[in-house]
Design a protein around this motif. Structure first.
Motif, mmCIF file in Angstrom:
data_model
loop_
_atom_site.group_PDB
_atom_site.id
_atom_site.type_symbol
_atom_site.label_atom_id
_atom_site.label_comp_id
_atom_site.label_asym_id
_atom_site.label_seq_id
_atom_site.Cartn_x
_atom_site.Cartn_y
_atom_site.Cartn_z
ATOM 1 N N LYS A 148 0.821 -1.217 0.000
ATOM 2 C CA LYS A 148 0.000 0.000 0.000
ATOM 3 C C LYS A 148 0.852 1.263 0.000
ATOM 4 C CE LYS A 148 -4.076 -1.992 0.304
ATOM 5 N NZ LYS A 148 -5.130 -1.817 -0.731
ATOM 6 N N TYR A 149 2.151 1.116 -0.228
ATOM 7 C CA TYR A 149 3.075 2.239 -0.071
ATOM 8 C C TYR A 149 2.714 3.405 -0.991
ATOM 9 C CZ TYR A 149 7.553 4.681 0.399
ATOM 10 O OH TYR A 149 8.518 5.612 0.634
ATOM 11 N N ASP A 150 2.440 3.133 -2.245
ATOM 12 C CA ASP A 150 2.163 4.209 -3.191
ATOM 13 C C ASP A 150 0.801 4.843 -2.944
ATOM 14 O OD1 ASP A 150 4.588 4.172 -4.918
ATOM 15 O OD2 ASP A 150 3.960 2.105 -5.197
ATOM 16 N N ALA A 151 -0.181 4.023 -2.561
ATOM 17 C CA ALA A 151 -1.494 4.580 -2.229
ATOM 18 C C ALA A 151 -1.402 5.488 -1.012
ATOM 19 C CB ALA A 151 -2.494 3.456 -1.970
ATOM 20 N N MET A 152 -0.600 5.088 -0.049
ATOM 21 C CA MET A 152 -0.430 5.914 1.142
ATOM 22 C C MET A 152 0.319 7.208 0.825
ATOM 23 S SD MET A 152 -1.847 5.252 4.022
ATOM 24 C CE MET A 152 -0.801 6.309 5.047
ATOM 25 N N ASN A 153 1.295 7.148 -0.076
ATOM 26 C CA ASN A 153 2.001 8.372 -0.474
ATOM 27 C C ASN A 153 1.032 9.388 -1.059
ATOM 28 O OD1 ASN A 153 4.520 7.572 0.365
ATOM 29 N ND2 ASN A 153 5.186 6.855 -1.639
ATOM 30 N N ASP A 154 0.110 8.901 -1.893
ATOM 31 C CA ASP A 154 -0.896 9.798 -2.472
ATOM 32 C C ASP A 154 -1.779 10.395 -1.381
ATOM 33 O OD1 ASP A 154 -0.322 9.804 -5.214
ATOM 34 O OD2 ASP A 154 -1.343 7.902 -5.527
ATOM 35 N N ALA A 155 -2.218 9.544 -0.446
ATOM 36 C CA ALA A 155 -3.119 10.008 0.603
ATOM 37 C C ALA A 155 -2.430 11.006 1.531
ATOM 38 C CB ALA A 155 -3.648 8.820 1.406
ATOM 39 N N MET A 156 -1.198 10.710 1.916
ATOM 40 C CA MET A 156 -0.491 11.560 2.889
ATOM 41 C C MET A 156 -0.113 12.915 2.322
ATOM 42 S SD MET A 156 2.039 9.070 5.084
ATOM 43 C CE MET A 156 3.029 8.638 3.664
ATOM 44 N N SER A 157 0.229 12.936 1.024
ATOM 45 C CA SER A 157 0.718 14.194 0.435
ATOM 46 C C SER A 157 -0.293 14.847 -0.496
ATOM 47 C CB SER A 157 2.009 13.918 -0.350
ATOM 48 O OG SER A 157 1.729 13.170 -1.523
ATOM 49 N N ALA A 158 -1.514 14.306 -0.550
ATOM 50 C CA ALA A 158 -2.522 14.801 -1.492
ATOM 51 C C ALA A 158 -1.975 14.780 -2.925
ATOM 52 C CB ALA A 158 -2.991 16.199 -1.113
ATOM 53 N N GLY A 159 -1.172 13.770 -3.220
ATOM 54 C CA GLY A 159 -0.605 13.607 -4.556
ATOM 55 C C GLY A 159 0.620 14.450 -4.832
ATOM 56 N N MET A 160 1.031 15.297 -3.873
ATOM 57 C CA MET A 160 2.148 16.202 -4.103
ATOM 58 C C MET A 160 3.479 15.471 -4.286
ATOM 59 S SD MET A 160 1.402 19.375 -4.398
ATOM 60 C CE MET A 160 2.995 20.127 -4.065
ATOM 61 N N HIS A 161 3.584 14.238 -3.756
ATOM 62 C CA HIS A 161 4.850 13.512 -3.907
ATOM 63 C C HIS A 161 5.178 13.287 -5.376
ATOM 64 C CE1 HIS A 161 3.590 9.298 -5.012
ATOM 65 N NE2 HIS A 161 2.421 9.776 -4.631
ATOM 66 N N ARG A 162 4.162 13.224 -6.225
ATOM 67 C CA ARG A 162 4.409 13.054 -7.667
ATOM 68 C C ARG A 162 5.100 14.293 -8.248
ATOM 69 N NH1 ARG A 162 1.035 8.863 -9.725
ATOM 70 N NH2 ARG A 162 -0.321 8.011 -8.087
ATOM 71 N N VAL A 163 4.660 15.467 -7.822
ATOM 72 C CA VAL A 163 5.276 16.717 -8.282
ATOM 73 C C VAL A 163 6.708 16.802 -7.784
ATOM 74 C CG1 VAL A 163 5.137 19.246 -8.194
ATOM 75 C CG2 VAL A 163 3.035 17.871 -8.346
ATOM 76 N N TRP A 164 6.921 16.500 -6.506
ATOM 77 C CA TRP A 164 8.274 16.552 -5.937
ATOM 78 C C TRP A 164 9.222 15.622 -6.694
ATOM 79 C CZ3 TRP A 164 5.832 15.426 -0.525
ATOM 80 C CH2 TRP A 164 5.142 16.564 -0.092
ATOM 81 N N GLY B 275 3.922 29.315 10.849
ATOM 82 C CA GLY B 275 2.561 28.810 10.940
ATOM 83 C C GLY B 275 2.349 27.481 10.251
ATOM 84 N N PHE B 276 2.968 27.292 9.082
ATOM 85 C CA PHE B 276 2.748 26.053 8.334
ATOM 86 C C PHE B 276 3.349 24.850 9.056
ATOM 87 C CE2 PHE B 276 3.952 23.178 4.666
ATOM 88 C CZ PHE B 276 2.662 22.743 4.435
ATOM 89 N N ALA B 277 4.486 25.064 9.710
ATOM 90 C CA ALA B 277 5.138 23.968 10.423
ATOM 91 C C ALA B 277 4.213 23.397 11.490
ATOM 92 C CB ALA B 277 6.440 24.443 11.052
ATOM 93 N N GLU B 278 3.530 24.270 12.219
ATOM 94 C CA GLU B 278 2.641 23.808 13.280
ATOM 95 C C GLU B 278 1.436 23.064 12.719
ATOM 96 O OE1 GLU B 278 5.266 26.900 14.682
ATOM 97 O OE2 GLU B 278 3.862 26.861 12.984
ATOM 98 N N VAL B 279 0.901 23.579 11.614
ATOM 99 C CA VAL B 279 -0.244 22.912 10.977
ATOM 100 C C VAL B 279 0.152 21.539 10.475
ATOM 101 C CG1 VAL B 279 -1.837 23.000 9.028
ATOM 102 C CG2 VAL B 279 -1.383 25.069 10.355
ATOM 103 N N TYR B 280 1.291 21.461 9.791
ATOM 104 C CA TYR B 280 1.734 20.177 9.254
ATOM 105 C C TYR B 280 2.072 19.196 10.371
ATOM 106 C CZ TYR B 280 4.175 16.566 6.714
ATOM 107 O OH TYR B 280 4.550 15.348 6.220
ATOM 108 N N ASP B 281 2.669 19.699 11.432
ATOM 109 C CA ASP B 281 3.029 18.826 12.545
ATOM 110 C C ASP B 281 1.782 18.192 13.154
ATOM 111 O OD1 ASP B 281 5.336 17.955 14.216
ATOM 112 O OD2 ASP B 281 4.138 18.834 15.813
ATOM 113 N N ALA B 282 0.747 18.988 13.343
ATOM 114 C CA ALA B 282 -0.501 18.465 13.898
ATOM 115 C C ALA B 282 -1.134 17.459 12.952
ATOM 116 C CB ALA B 282 -1.468 19.618 14.174
ATOM 117 N N TYR B 283 -1.141 17.786 11.648
ATOM 118 C CA TYR B 283 -1.711 16.871 10.652
ATOM 119 C C TYR B 283 -0.963 15.547 10.638
ATOM 120 C CZ TYR B 283 -1.794 14.674 6.052
ATOM 121 O OH TYR B 283 -1.838 13.754 5.043
#
Length: 243
Positions: free
Chosen positions: A31-47, A170-178
């Motif tokens: 499930k590694y690739d499906a989880m990458n999509d879910a965790m990053s909202a697909g952004m890992h593909r852009v990176w 601000g973004f660091a705190e939001v991402y950390d909580a997420y």
């Protein structure tokens, strides 16, 4: 390397980390690739697209894609006609990558089980070394960096894509909580494995910041080191050259 190392927020014996990390990736491989999509909202593909553009693979080159088991980076480089070796310490991840390559009718890649700290390749063998979201799971990171330097030819280039610490206010705190609250729950929902994804998030928090990791790359022998942060440093491309 010290006698103990971090495994997420735990301190464990250094001799135990490779096996513990192996268990994590064996558990999540399917499930590694499906989880990458879910965790990053697909952004890992852009990176990863940006990462490969920085590598600039060329026809006739030999490239080692370390910790590349599921094939995401290699698949992006294969059209360059470079000779690409996909290496991963975890056979379950390699099995996923080989199956994905077959499904996509991608051939010509070499797949091999390998430990980044003790590569079996000869000195000065590769033109480029890539590693994406894998270096933080290595037990002895300085040793792995020295091995990367050893197997590269003179003029060879090192590229690493890894999570880091965002500097945006601000973004660091939001991402950390997420990441701490929701990612393990996604792991439970999608991969039926909350603990493995808790470790993966914790491992990001324990990884050196951008400046320190760049210094480690230099200490391994690389020159002209560079950091390219994305999302303020949430993800960063680190690079260096061997001369």
């Amino acid at each position: 390397m010290t006698d103990t190392v971090s495994f997420g927020y735990e301190e464990i014996a250094a001799t135990a980390k490779t096996a513990r990390v192996g268990e994590v990736f064996t558990n999540v491989a399917g499930k590694y690739d499906a989880m990458n999509d879910a965790m990053s909202a697909g952004m890992h593909r852009v990176w990863k697209d940006v990462f490969v553009r920085r590598v600039k693979p060329r026809a006739g080159e030999t490239i080692l894609d370390m910790a590349g088991g599921t094939g995401d980076i290699a698949f992006r480089m294969v059209e360059s006609d470079a000779a690409i070796t996909v290496a991963d310490i975890n056979p379950a991840m390699l099995d996923v990558g080989i199956a994905r390559a077959a499904k996509r009718d991608i051939s010509g890649l070499v797949w091999t089980e390998a430990n980044a700290e003790t590569l079996r390749f000869p000195d000065r063998f590769f033109d480029a070394y890539t590693i994406a979201f894998g270096i933080r799971n290595v037990t002895d990171i300085p040793k792995a960096l020295r091995e990367a330097h050893r197997v590269l030819k003179r003029g060879g280039r090192f590229y690493c894509l890894e999570f880091s610490t965002t500097l945006w206010p601000g973004f660091a705190e939001v991402y950390d909580a997420y990441s701490h609250r929701l990612v393990p729950k996604l792991g439970k929902l999608i991969a039926n494995d909350e603990d493995s994804y808790r470790y993966l998030i914790e491992s990001i928090r324990r990884f050196p910041d951008m400046a320190r990791f760049e210094a480690m790359i230099g200490e391994a022998g690389f020159v002209q080191t560079k950091v390219e942060p994305m999302l303020g440093g949430l993800v960063a491309i680190h690079s260096g050259w061997k001369i």
